[in-house]
Design a protein around this motif. Structure first.
Motif, PDB file in Angstrom:
ATOM      1  N   PRO A   1      -6.346  16.970   2.645  1.00  0.00           N
ATOM      2  CA  PRO A   1      -5.675  18.271   2.710  1.00  0.00           C
ATOM      3  C   PRO A   1      -6.289  19.153   3.794  1.00  0.00           C
ATOM      4  CG  PRO A   1      -6.103  17.698   0.432  1.00  0.00           C
ATOM      5  CD  PRO A   1      -6.818  16.671   1.277  1.00  0.00           C
TER       6      PRO A   1
ATOM      7  N   PHE B   1       9.540  11.405   4.499  1.00  0.00           N
ATOM      8  CA  PHE B   1       9.189  12.832   4.295  1.00  0.00           C
ATOM      9  C   PHE B   1      10.492  13.585   4.066  1.00  0.00           C
ATOM     10  CE2 PHE B   1       4.612  13.561   5.141  1.00  0.00           C
ATOM     11  CZ  PHE B   1       4.253  12.241   5.257  1.00  0.00           C
TER      12      PHE B   1
ATOM     13  N   PHE C   1      -2.627  12.140   9.348  1.00  0.00           N
ATOM     14  CA  PHE C   1      -3.368  11.113   8.608  1.00  0.00           C
ATOM     15  C   PHE C   1      -3.297   9.823   9.421  1.00  0.00           C
ATOM     16  CE2 PHE C   1       0.965  10.707   7.042  1.00  0.00           C
ATOM     17  CZ  PHE C   1       1.173   9.341   6.968  1.00  0.00           C
TER      18      PHE C   1
ATOM     19  N   GLY D   1       5.562  12.966   8.884  1.00  0.00           N
ATOM     20  CA  GLY D   1       5.453  11.508   8.877  1.00  0.00           C
ATOM     21  C   GLY D   1       5.720  10.869  10.229  1.00  0.00           C
TER      22      GLY D   1
ATOM     23  N   PRO E   1       6.923   5.835   6.661  1.00  0.00           N
ATOM     24  CA  PRO E   1       6.791   7.153   6.050  1.00  0.00           C
ATOM     25  C   PRO E   1       8.171   7.667   5.619  1.00  0.00           C
ATOM     26  CG  PRO E   1       5.930   7.095   8.318  1.00  0.00           C
ATOM     27  CD  PRO E   1       6.789   5.892   8.117  1.00  0.00           C
TER      28      PRO E   1
ATOM     29  N   MET F   1       1.053   5.582  -0.494  1.00  0.00           N
ATOM     30  CA  MET F   1       0.315   6.851  -0.587  1.00  0.00           C
ATOM     31  C   MET F   1       1.313   7.997  -0.652  1.00  0.00           C
ATOM     32  SD  MET F   1      -2.714   8.381   1.842  1.00  0.00           S
ATOM     33  CE  MET F   1      -1.790   8.610   3.354  1.00  0.00           C
TER      34      MET F   1
ATOM     35  N   ILE G   1       2.013  12.082  -0.383  1.00  0.00           N
ATOM     36  CA  ILE G   1       1.490  13.358   0.120  1.00  0.00           C
ATOM     37  C   ILE G   1       2.369  14.439  -0.504  1.00  0.00           C
ATOM     38  CG2 ILE G   1       1.011  14.737   2.182  1.00  0.00           C
ATOM     39  CD1 ILE G   1       0.537  12.187   3.715  1.00  0.00           C
TER      40      ILE G   1
ATOM     41  N   ILE H   1      -3.262   4.309  13.858  1.00  0.00           N
ATOM     42  CA  ILE H   1      -2.059   5.089  14.127  1.00  0.00           C
ATOM     43  C   ILE H   1      -2.235   6.440  13.452  1.00  0.00           C
ATOM     44  CG2 ILE H   1       0.457   5.110  13.976  1.00  0.00           C
ATOM     45  CD1 ILE H   1      -0.245   1.998  12.972  1.00  0.00           C
TER      46      ILE H   1
ATOM     47  N   ASN I   1      12.209  16.694   5.790  1.00  0.00           N
ATOM     48  CA  ASN I   1      12.536  16.595   7.221  1.00  0.00           C
ATOM     49  C   ASN I   1      13.955  17.035   7.576  1.00  0.00           C
ATOM     50  OD1 ASN I   1       9.983  15.750   7.863  1.00  0.00           O
ATOM     51  ND2 ASN I   1      10.559  13.710   8.564  1.00  0.00           N
TER      52      ASN I   1
ATOM     53  N   ASN J   1      10.977   7.234   8.927  1.00  0.00           N
ATOM     54  CA  ASN J   1      10.491   6.965  10.271  1.00  0.00           C
ATOM     55  C   ASN J   1       9.653   5.701  10.250  1.00  0.00           C
ATOM     56  OD1 ASN J   1      11.217   9.250  12.148  1.00  0.00           O
ATOM     57  ND2 ASN J   1      10.594  10.363  10.327  1.00  0.00           N
TER      58      ASN J   1
ATOM     59  N   THR K   1      -6.195   3.923   4.679  1.00  0.00           N
ATOM     60  CA  THR K   1      -5.616   5.215   5.001  1.00  0.00           C
ATOM     61  C   THR K   1      -6.155   6.245   4.037  1.00  0.00           C
ATOM     62  OG1 THR K   1      -3.541   6.408   5.445  1.00  0.00           O
ATOM     63  CG2 THR K   1      -3.564   4.980   3.517  1.00  0.00           C
ATOM     64  N   ALA K   2      -5.980   7.504   4.376  1.00  0.00           N
ATOM     65  CA  ALA K   2      -6.286   8.607   3.455  1.00  0.00           C
ATOM     66  C   ALA K   2      -5.611   9.855   3.975  1.00  0.00           C
ATOM     67  CB  ALA K   2      -7.791   8.838   3.339  1.00  0.00           C
ATOM     68  N   TYR K   3      -5.177  10.674   3.051  1.00  0.00           N
ATOM     69  CA  TYR K   3      -4.675  12.011   3.378  1.00  0.00           C
ATOM     70  C   TYR K   3      -5.738  13.022   2.956  1.00  0.00           C
ATOM     71  CZ  TYR K   3      -2.311  16.450   2.744  1.00  0.00           C
ATOM     72  OH  TYR K   3      -1.995  17.781   2.792  1.00  0.00           O
TER      73      TYR K   3
ATOM     74  N   LEU L   1       0.876  -1.179   0.000  1.00  0.00           N
ATOM     75  CA  LEU L   1       0.000   0.000   0.000  1.00  0.00           C
ATOM     76  C   LEU L   1       0.908   1.221   0.000  1.00  0.00           C
ATOM     77  CD1 LEU L   1      -3.079   0.691   2.280  1.00  0.00           C
ATOM     78  CD2 LEU L   1      -1.341   2.417   1.921  1.00  0.00           C
TER      79      LEU L   1
ATOM     80  N   GLU M   1       2.084  17.578  -1.186  1.00  0.00           N
ATOM     81  CA  GLU M   1       2.248  18.899  -0.545  1.00  0.00           C
ATOM     82  C   GLU M   1       3.380  18.896   0.474  1.00  0.00           C
ATOM     83  OE1 GLU M   1      -1.284  17.709  -0.863  1.00  0.00           O
ATOM     84  OE2 GLU M   1      -2.413  19.473  -0.181  1.00  0.00           O
ATOM     85  N   ALA M   2       3.654  17.752   1.089  1.00  0.00           N
ATOM     86  CA  ALA M   2       4.682  17.680   2.131  1.00  0.00           C
ATOM     87  C   ALA M   2       5.939  16.972   1.626  1.00  0.00           C
ATOM     88  CB  ALA M   2       4.133  16.958   3.349  1.00  0.00           C
TER      89      ALA M   2
ATOM     90  N   ILE N   1      -3.476   5.589   9.743  1.00  0.00           N
ATOM     91  CA  ILE N   1      -3.435   4.269   9.109  1.00  0.00           C
ATOM     92  C   ILE N   1      -4.174   3.353  10.052  1.00  0.00           C
ATOM     93  CG2 ILE N   1      -1.926   2.336   8.487  1.00  0.00           C
ATOM     94  CD1 ILE N   1      -0.126   4.283   7.131  1.00  0.00           C
TER      95      ILE N   1
ATOM     96  N   PHE O   1      -0.369   9.800  12.179  1.00  0.00           N
ATOM     97  CA  PHE O   1       0.933  10.333  11.773  1.00  0.00           C
ATOM     98  C   PHE O   1       0.805  11.815  11.465  1.00  0.00           C
ATOM     99  CE2 PHE O   1       0.857   5.901  10.612  1.00  0.00           C
ATOM    100  CZ  PHE O   1       2.135   5.442  10.838  1.00  0.00           C
ATOM    101  N   SER O   2       1.873  12.558  11.672  1.00  0.00           N
ATOM    102  CA  SER O   2       1.913  13.938  11.181  1.00  0.00           C
ATOM    103  C   SER O   2       1.918  13.925   9.661  1.00  0.00           C
ATOM    104  CB  SER O   2       3.173  14.643  11.679  1.00  0.00           C
ATOM    105  OG  SER O   2       3.403  15.802  10.886  1.00  0.00           O
ATOM    106  N   ALA O   3       1.037  14.734   9.058  1.00  0.00           N
ATOM    107  CA  ALA O   3       1.021  14.828   7.593  1.00  0.00           C
ATOM    108  C   ALA O   3       2.117  15.761   7.082  1.00  0.00           C
ATOM    109  CB  ALA O   3      -0.339  15.309   7.108  1.00  0.00           C
TER     110      ALA O   3
END
Lengths: 328, 328
Positions: free
Chosen positions: B64, A77, B69, B100, A75, A47, A49, B93, A80, A89, B60-62, A45, A51-52, B71, B95-97
């Motif tokens: 905006p 990012f 987000f 992460g 994740p 996904m 993001i 769980i 970071n 992370n 899951t889904a983000y 799976l 924007e980030a 999981i 997570f920070s979008a």
């Protein structure tokens, strides 16, 4: 009905498990099981993001005979580092394969992923590298470059190491650290062609989207483990090298076709040998591995949920009383 | 760099959040966002463990604008009741979008999933049920049957409830509990046809693989919310009913095509109206909802990752100091 769940932090996990041959055996077993056809391993799976500048991957696998199965969330990012945070992370959750109850939450910030990825490199070296490796080289200078060289050294006691990266200062720092940790001389190579020419075992650990290792550099008695490519768009190895090698092996064919070096070779129209063997089949003896010291072999590692289930199960057995018990 | 993660148990979550209109608003917002086209919601990761009569889904889904987000991992192990354990378990769980990093682990054993699923039923009732609902009925007698009736009662103050299930004793127990919790008479219905005939709002909450609600039972001024089907193979509503209704609405078209009532209607060759509207589009006003008290409407709920992200974010704001802080 409430039950006990063990919550274990990265620091506690670092105290409980490290990169050693016992772990390599565990990961070897996971690959052997994967090739048996009885493992259930759904597609990753994934996904994004945007924007980030972030993404998150979820992997899992059920291995028959294992008491538990892991779900691993990774994740990444990539803004970071500018915040003083690592890009990668995540955590692993271990569930009972009999009841589905949560058994443990490993808040590892990617530590267990780093270990099981390095251990897969050791498994590839164990089964595909020439018996005699005088010099091992790594292209890449990050945390996984260090771990992959340590993993390779568990299986092939090379006397000399080489490191190459685009940033010479980072390559020098990585080489110095590896010299100290391995107890053998490790130098920064002047260029990647030279590194490959002088090595019998090469590991690529980069996020490259253009090949960093050219087909023309292949030479008799070389094994390459490519572990950087784990997404469509990444590509470390010249697509022509896969067909030029005597043996090309996938961790999981379906993943390598979509995310690994095989994807780039297929896209370039340079792969015509049908379905490649998987590492687990080589381990199990159902597909030939290296049959000659002069062969050129390539192993393509995209990272599998089976490794996550294997390491999470292994760690649970090593924990002792580490962690915090929560009744949930 | 280590950071603080909040670990929250089911008991602590039950103390912090329940089924109320504030939660229904939160879930309504998630559906509105989902229809905006800006939500990132990958396909559900699903793994079957046949040997244990188990399965696990990851959603899951983000969204905006949301700081985090979720999981969500939902194991279903259907031999558990024989062991004195519930079939459904799991955790969420958060997570920070932005980075992460893991913010919170909700060891909810499915409690938050139950709530966000019930709240989706309330959203469907809010936008699609006739304004005047004298009698509401539920087909199914499990935990979600109770929650769905409570959710429906938040939006339509029905004066009478009906329950039908294959097991008459369970239906009677469910009816008695609902009478007490809702403060209105709720009876077990003699048969599902009678239940539908006497109700203006019907919810189906079964794991049926053969329809439990026939197309011939539709009558003017009826709304049906079907929330049981969340896997290919499940089917609660006679496929002919979808085309016979004035309006059929999906929570997510791509999921209903694969897992919901729409799957069965498409497989039966009984759906020819093209892409149905989504609930979020009805909420946003970009697709028509019920336009007439006499219409027949059906809403197909398969459960979305957007609901999980929305409830996890909502709960984090309600926690106060609940839970255990772990530095990881």
């Amino acid at each position: 009905m409430s039950h006990e769940i063990r919550i274990v932090t990265e620091a506690e996990l670092r105290g409980a498990v490290g990169l050693d041959r016992a772990l390599v055996d565990v990961i070897e077993n996971a690959f052997r099981a994967l090739a048996s056809g009885r493992v259930v391993m759904p597609p990753i799976l994934s996904m994004e993001i945007a924007e980030a500048n972030g993404e998150v991957d979820v992997k899992t696998a059920y291995i028959p005979g294992f008491e538990g199965f892991a779900i691993k969330v990774s994740p990444g990012f990539f803004d970071n580092p500018a915040r003083g945070l690592p890009s990668l992370n995540g955590l692993m959750i271990l569930f009972s394969a009999t009841t589905g109850l949560v058994q443990a939450v490993f808040l590892d910030n990617g530590y267990l992923t780093d270990l099981r990825t390095a251990a897969a490199g050791a498994v590839a070296a164990r089964h595909l590298a020439p018996e005699a490796v005088e010099t091992a080289g790594v292209i890449g200078t990050g945390a996984q470059a260090r771990l992959q060289m340590q993993a390779a050294h568990l299986e092939r006691r090379f006397a000399r190491g080489l490191v190459w990266g685009r940033d010479a200062a980072r390559a020098a720092a990585c080489a110095a650290e590896l010299s100290a940790s391995l107890g053998v001389p490790v130098e920064a190579a002047a260029d990647p062609a030279r590194l490959v020419a002088e090595s019998q075992l090469v590991i690529t650990t980069t996020p490259a989207r253009q090949p960093v290792l050219e087909a023309g550099w292949l030479h008799p008695g070389l094994h390459i483990t490519a572990m950087g490519s784990d997404q469509a768009g990444k590509n470390e190895i010249d697509p022509a090298a896969l067909a030029a090698a005597d043996l090309y092996v996938c961790d999981r064919v379906s993943q390598c076709e979509a995310l690994g070096e095989l994807r780039a070779a297929l896209a370039a129209g340079l792969w015509h040998r049908g379905t490649p063997p998987e590492l687990g089949a080589v381990i199990a003896g159902s597909a030939p591995g290296r049959t000659d010291a002069e062969q050129v072999t390539i192993c393509d590692l995209t990272g599998t949920g089976a490794q996550d289930t294997a390491i999470a199960s292994h760690v649970r057995g090593l924990l002792g009383t580490a962690g915090t018990a929560v009744i949930a």
